[in-house]
Write a protein that holds these residues in place. Sequence first.
Motif, PDB file in Angstrom:
ATOM      1  N   LYS A  54       0.842  -1.201   0.000  1.00 60.35           N
ATOM      2  CA  LYS A  54       0.000   0.000   0.000  1.00 60.35           C
ATOM      3  C   LYS A  54       0.879   1.253   0.000  1.00 60.35           C
ATOM      4  CE  LYS A  54      -3.561  -2.606   0.191  1.00 60.35           C
ATOM      5  NZ  LYS A  54      -4.001  -3.106  -1.075  1.00 60.35           N
ATOM      6  N   ILE A  55       0.293   2.357  -0.391  1.00 57.23           N
ATOM      7  CA  ILE A  55       1.020   3.621  -0.535  1.00 57.23           C
ATOM      8  C   ILE A  55       1.676   4.055   0.775  1.00 57.23           C
ATOM      9  CG2 ILE A  55      -0.943   5.148  -0.110  1.00 57.23           C
ATOM     10  CD1 ILE A  55       1.494   5.852  -2.881  1.00 57.23           C
ATOM     11  N   ASN A  56       1.046   3.766   1.902  1.00 56.86           N
ATOM     12  CA  ASN A  56       1.622   4.166   3.190  1.00 56.86           C
ATOM     13  C   ASN A  56       2.688   3.190   3.678  1.00 56.86           C
ATOM     14  OD1 ASN A  56      -0.134   2.086   3.807  1.00 56.86           O
ATOM     15  ND2 ASN A  56      -0.998   3.099   5.600  1.00 56.86           N
ATOM     16  N   GLN A  57       2.993   2.157   2.890  1.00 53.85           N
ATOM     17  CA  GLN A  57       4.020   1.184   3.261  1.00 53.85           C
ATOM     18  C   GLN A  57       5.183   1.164   2.271  1.00 53.85           C
ATOM     19  OE1 GLN A  57       1.553  -2.311   3.249  1.00 53.85           O
ATOM     20  NE2 GLN A  57       1.251  -2.225   5.462  1.00 53.85           N
ATOM     21  N   LEU A  58       5.288   2.168   1.432  1.00 54.17           N
ATOM     22  CA  LEU A  58       6.348   2.185   0.423  1.00 54.17           C
ATOM     23  C   LEU A  58       7.745   2.180   1.037  1.00 54.17           C
ATOM     24  CD1 LEU A  58       4.940   4.563  -2.332  1.00 54.17           C
ATOM     25  CD2 LEU A  58       5.118   2.070  -2.369  1.00 54.17           C
ATOM     26  N   HIS A  59       7.879   2.702   2.246  1.00 53.68           N
ATOM     27  CA  HIS A  59       9.184   2.678   2.903  1.00 53.68           C
ATOM     28  C   HIS A  59       9.689   1.249   3.109  1.00 53.68           C
ATOM     29  CE1 HIS A  59       6.384   2.162   6.255  1.00 53.68           C
ATOM     30  NE2 HIS A  59       7.390   1.589   6.897  1.00 53.68           N
ATOM     31  N   MET A  60       8.782   0.288   3.139  1.00 55.92           N
ATOM     32  CA  MET A  60       9.177  -1.115   3.306  1.00 55.92           C
ATOM     33  C   MET A  60       9.864  -1.671   2.049  1.00 55.92           C
ATOM     34  SD  MET A  60       8.542  -1.682   6.368  1.00 55.92           S
ATOM     35  CE  MET A  60       9.020  -3.394   6.361  1.00 55.92           C
ATOM     36  N   LEU A  61       9.774  -0.950   0.941  1.00 55.96           N
ATOM     37  CA  LEU A  61      10.395  -1.399  -0.301  1.00 55.96           C
ATOM     38  C   LEU A  61      11.789  -0.821  -0.509  1.00 55.96           C
ATOM     39  CD1 LEU A  61       7.313  -1.233  -2.689  1.00 55.96           C
ATOM     40  CD2 LEU A  61       8.217  -3.195  -1.430  1.00 55.96           C
ATOM     41  N   LEU A  62      12.256   0.005   0.416  1.00 53.56           N
ATOM     42  CA  LEU A  62      13.627   0.479   0.330  1.00 53.56           C
ATOM     43  C   LEU A  62      14.564  -0.721   0.484  1.00 53.56           C
ATOM     44  CD1 LEU A  62      13.245   3.701   2.463  1.00 53.56           C
ATOM     45  CD2 LEU A  62      13.610   3.562  -0.008  1.00 53.56           C
ATOM     46  N   PRO A  63      15.695  -0.712  -0.194  1.00 57.05           N
ATOM     47  CA  PRO A  63      16.529  -1.912  -0.240  1.00 57.05           C
ATOM     48  C   PRO A  63      16.867  -2.530   1.107  1.00 57.05           C
ATOM     49  CG  PRO A  63      17.332  -0.330  -1.826  1.00 57.05           C
ATOM     50  CD  PRO A  63      16.246   0.359  -1.040  1.00 57.05           C
ATOM     51  N   TRP A  64      17.204  -1.742   2.123  1.00 59.24           N
ATOM     52  CA  TRP A  64      17.570  -2.312   3.419  1.00 59.24           C
ATOM     53  C   TRP A  64      16.364  -2.931   4.123  1.00 59.24           C
ATOM     54  CZ3 TRP A  64      18.332   2.683   1.859  1.00 59.24           C
ATOM     55  CH2 TRP A  64      17.441   3.638   2.353  1.00 59.24           C
ATOM     56  N   ASN A  65      15.192  -2.335   3.995  1.00 59.13           N
ATOM     57  CA  ASN A  65      13.978  -2.924   4.579  1.00 59.13           C
ATOM     58  C   ASN A  65      13.542  -4.164   3.797  1.00 59.13           C
ATOM     59  OD1 ASN A  65      13.849  -0.915   6.511  1.00 59.13           O
ATOM     60  ND2 ASN A  65      12.510   0.369   5.283  1.00 59.13           N
ATOM     61  N   TRP A  66      13.650  -4.103   2.479  1.00 60.53           N
ATOM     62  CA  TRP A  66      13.287  -5.223   1.614  1.00 60.53           C
ATOM     63  C   TRP A  66      14.156  -6.436   1.944  1.00 60.53           C
ATOM     64  CZ3 TRP A  66      15.794  -8.098  -2.160  1.00 60.53           C
ATOM     65  CH2 TRP A  66      14.985  -8.813  -3.042  1.00 60.53           C
TER      66      TRP A  66
END
Length: 79
Positions: A54-66
């Motif tokens: 979801k749009i409010n979870q895009l930070h989870m797709l940053l490489p270190w979080n991914w």
Amino acid sequence: MGLGKKNYLFAGSGGGAETWATLASLTNTAKLHDIDPRHYLTDVLERIVSGRTKINQLHMLLPWNWKAERDSSQAKLAT
């Protein structure tokens, strides 16, 4: 990134240059975190397009979080 030194000069516009810079940044950040950039970008784009992230979870797709999410899910599968 020897090939890119000449190719990025032909971005075509300010928007194209910004897109190129974003892609280069994500690719190089993935490499710094020992992630295959093609696998990373493929998964991230699939998640965005499919709506799984979801749009409010895009930070989870940053490489270190991914990578952290991948590592934890693989650890759960191993146990």
